[in-house]
Design an enzyme around this catalytic site. Structure first.
Site, PDB file in Angstrom:
ATOM      1  N   ALA A  28      -4.630  -4.399   5.065  1.00 23.74           N
ATOM      2  CA  ALA A  28      -4.679  -5.806   4.676  1.00 23.74           C
ATOM      3  C   ALA A  28      -4.012  -6.697   5.718  1.00 23.74           C
ATOM      4  O   ALA A  28      -4.402  -7.857   5.889  1.00 23.74           O
ATOM      5  CB  ALA A  28      -4.022  -6.003   3.310  1.00 23.74           C
ATOM      6  N   THR A  29      -3.009  -6.171   6.413  1.00 25.04           N
ATOM      7  CA  THR A  29      -2.378  -6.962   7.471  1.00 25.04           C
ATOM      8  C   THR A  29      -3.427  -7.314   8.531  1.00 25.04           C
ATOM      9  O   THR A  29      -3.481  -8.444   9.015  1.00 25.04           O
ATOM     10  CB  THR A  29      -1.204  -6.179   8.097  1.00 25.04           C
ATOM     11  OG1 THR A  29      -0.193  -6.017   7.100  1.00 25.04           O
ATOM     12  CG2 THR A  29      -0.614  -6.911   9.279  1.00 25.04           C
ATOM     13  N   GLN A  85      -2.165  -7.977  -3.885  1.00 24.62           N
ATOM     14  CA  GLN A  85      -1.486  -7.569  -5.117  1.00 24.62           C
ATOM     15  C   GLN A  85      -2.304  -7.887  -6.367  1.00 24.62           C
ATOM     16  O   GLN A  85      -1.980  -7.403  -7.451  1.00 24.62           O
ATOM     17  CB  GLN A  85      -0.115  -8.259  -5.227  1.00 24.62           C
ATOM     18  CG  GLN A  85       0.844  -7.930  -4.109  1.00 24.62           C
ATOM     19  CD  GLN A  85       1.412  -6.516  -4.200  1.00 24.62           C
ATOM     20  OE1 GLN A  85       1.326  -5.845  -5.233  1.00 24.62           O
ATOM     21  NE2 GLN A  85       1.989  -6.041  -3.109  1.00 24.62           N
ATOM     22  N   HIS A 141      -4.324   0.891  -0.515  1.00 20.90           N
ATOM     23  CA  HIS A 141      -3.215   1.653  -1.099  1.00 20.90           C
ATOM     24  C   HIS A 141      -2.444   0.903  -2.173  1.00 20.90           C
ATOM     25  O   HIS A 141      -1.495   1.436  -2.741  1.00 20.90           O
ATOM     26  CB  HIS A 141      -2.263   2.150  -0.001  1.00 20.90           C
ATOM     27  CG  HIS A 141      -1.377   1.100   0.579  1.00 20.90           C
ATOM     28  ND1 HIS A 141      -0.052   1.002   0.241  1.00 20.90           N
ATOM     29  CD2 HIS A 141      -1.624   0.102   1.454  1.00 20.90           C
ATOM     30  CE1 HIS A 141       0.486  -0.013   0.907  1.00 20.90           C
ATOM     31  NE2 HIS A 141      -0.440  -0.564   1.648  1.00 20.90           N
ATOM     32  N   CYS A 146      21.191  -6.371   1.995  1.00 25.75           N
ATOM     33  CA  CYS A 146      21.613  -5.035   2.407  1.00 25.75           C
ATOM     34  C   CYS A 146      20.469  -4.042   2.412  1.00 25.75           C
ATOM     35  O   CYS A 146      20.589  -2.957   2.967  1.00 25.75           O
ATOM     36  CB  CYS A 146      22.721  -4.536   1.505  1.00 25.75           C
ATOM     37  SG  CYS A 146      24.276  -5.328   1.877  1.00 25.75           S
TER      38      CYS A 146
END
Lengths: 396, 133
Positions: A73-74, A181, A203, A328
């Protein structure tokens, strides 16, 4: 119940065994190259690819010829944005998108800016949704492309894409949506949304990694894209490169399964997601849902637990796979830009957890996760100076 | 990505809790900021007779290594004089916990918390002396 529990279905999904079964023959027996026009091996591969193209088209109300297969998709996002910008540069140099887009949209936009394009990054409201009046105000005579995602990968909110499509059409501007999504999870029809370019991924819908697709409208209007990968003129000259036949077969089968099972599956996941949300709310105070609850993917929940840092929460629930918007947990050591864009403050971004339910999530797992999260949040709050200060009535 | 020592301190943190912050023998250090994702509160109590730290407590909002750094520091502080406490450096903490490079700031924060707690103790003492004179 098997541990660890996977509840990170926004990140990726396992391949459905039915998908894998459909793919397997195309590795060893039907291994032909669909570009081989002169023998049976090529014909068999081509037939499989064309069937998959039809399956993907059927999922989104398109025609097969409008589906271009990519490696992910990128790549589809890059092709839509860079290919669209290059093709329509004579018409204008302005693109409108939004700050909470996936990096696969934002980074190509930054590159286009370096090439002289102008990009407006619209803010979002507190609920994560764009303001349509702001969209109208952002449009200029030079605007050639609007790119607004259908559903957000971090917070799961569903943008009013049909309204965006109507506005784009009104102004004669191309509309691209990253629907990675959303497609396969909620009903999506390219003509209802009036969209010209749609990015999809294998995926995320129980298909394999390494395959994606871009819907490219062929009528009203016929959309043209400048190819980004040259060499052989595959995919109608839009995307060269030998087709990933097993992957494409997998994407097609996955699309077909989503189309036939979506209504039932989304209802089941919505019930489980709501159960998770309610159980957490019952056992914990200081819990905030990030983004609109109303305009949200049925399997998605993103919450912040005040006074608890996200990475430590992930460490505490180490037999549950989820993700956090905490700095983090990111390579950049910056808290999630999506959560920051909601304006709730960095503190709640550090405290956020994304739950993604999916095809194999069970009620038993949901109950286990809710109990575990509540117990760890309580333990970490006992350790949190912020929680103590809040109890003492000190303003933070 | 974490060493067994970090995981142990995270799972079984030592000396979680609070000391009365108005006690003249208690020094409180509160460092970090919620918007940065790390806040540490470190408290020490100094035995007035011996000048040795006889109690240390912490509360930390932060990632696993921030919690582990503060937990470790409370263990180290007990039984030390203030000068010995000031000698603890962030690299001592990072080495002991085998912190990855991206987590070094957690050990820096723990060192800052020690210094802040001792400064708070001195400030209280000076205020007391000033009030008495």
């Amino acid at each position: 119940m098997k541990l660890p529990i996977y509840m990170d279905y926004h990140a990726t999904t396992p391949v459905d065994p039915r998908v894998l079964e459909a793919m397997l023959p195309y590795f060893t027996q039907e291994f032909g190259n669909p570009a081989s026009r002169n023998h049976a091996f090529g014909w068999a591969a081509e037939k499989a690819v064309e069937q998959a193209r039809q399956q993907v088209a059927d999922l989104i109300g398109a025609t097969a010829k409008e589906v271009v297969f990519t490696s992910c998709a990128t790549e589809a996002d890059n092709l839509a944005l860079k290919g669209g910008a290059a093709m329509y540069a004579e018409k204008g140099n302005h693109i409108v998108t939004c700050v909470t887009e996936h990096k696969a949209v934002l980074d190509p936009c930054h590159q286009l800016e370096k090439q002289g394009f102008r990009v407006t990054y619209m803010p979002v409201q507190k609920d994560g949704l764009i303001d349509l009046d702001e969209l109208r105000a952002a449009i200029t005579p030079k605007t050639i492309l609007i790119s607004i995602m259908t559903a957000n990968n971090e917070i799961g909110v569903i943008q009013p894409v049909a309204s965006v499509g109507a506005i784009a059409k009104e102004h004669g501007i191309l509309f691209h949506t990253d629907a990675v999504q959303a497609v396969g999870k909620i009903p999506f029809d390219v003509n209802e949304v009036k969209v010209d370019l749609v990015s999809m991924s294998g995926h995320k819908i129980y298909g394999p990694k390494g395959v994606g697709a871009l819907y490219v409208r062929r009528r009203n209007p016929r959309v043209l894209l400048a190819e980004q990968i040259s060499g052989g003129g595959h995919e109608r000259g839009i995307r060269s490169g030998t087709l990933n036949v097993p992957g494409i077969v997998g994407l097609g089968t996955a699309a077909e399964l989503c189309r036939t099972e979506m209504i039932e599956e989304s209802a089941r996941l919505r019930r489980l997601r709501d159960r998770l949300n309610e159980k957490l709310h019952q056992s914990l105070d200081g819990m905030y849902v990030n983004g609109s609850m109303e305009h949200r993917l049925p399997h998605s929940l993103n919450v912040s637990f005040a006074y608890v840092e996200g990475e430590s929460l992930l460490m505490g629930i180490n037999d549950v796979a989820v993700s956090s918007g905490s700095a983090c947990t990111s390579a950049s050591l910056e808290p999630s830009y999506v959560l920051k864009a909601l304006g709730a403050g960095d503190e709640l971004a550090h405290s956020s957890i994304r739950f993604g339910l999916g095809r194999w999530t069970t009620e038993e797992e949901v109950d286990y996760v809710a109990d575990k999260v509540a117990a760890v949040v309580r333990r970490l709050r006992e350790m949190s100076p912020l929680y103590e200060l809040m109890k003492e009535g000190v303003e933070l | 990505m974490y060493s067994p020592k970090v995981i142990d301190h995270f799972q079984n943190p030592r000396n979680v809790g609070s000391l009365p912050k108005d006690d003249p023998h208690v020094g409180t250090g509160l460092v970090g900021a919620p918007e940065c994702g790390d806040v540490m509160k470190l408290q020490i109590r100094i035995n007035p007779e011996t000048g040795v730290i006889d109690e240390a407590k912490f509360k930390t909002f932060g990632c696993g290594s921030a919690i582990a750094s503060s937990s470790l520091v409370t263990e180290w502080l007990k039984g030390r004089t203030l000068d010995q406490a000031l000698a603890i450096t962030n690299s001592d903490i990072a080495d002991e916990l085998q912190l990855p490079p991206v987590k070094i700031h957690c050990s820096v924060l723990a060192e800052d918390a020690i210094k802040a707690a001792i400064a708070d103790y001195h400030r209280k003492r000076e205020a007391k002396v000033a009030a008495a004179s």
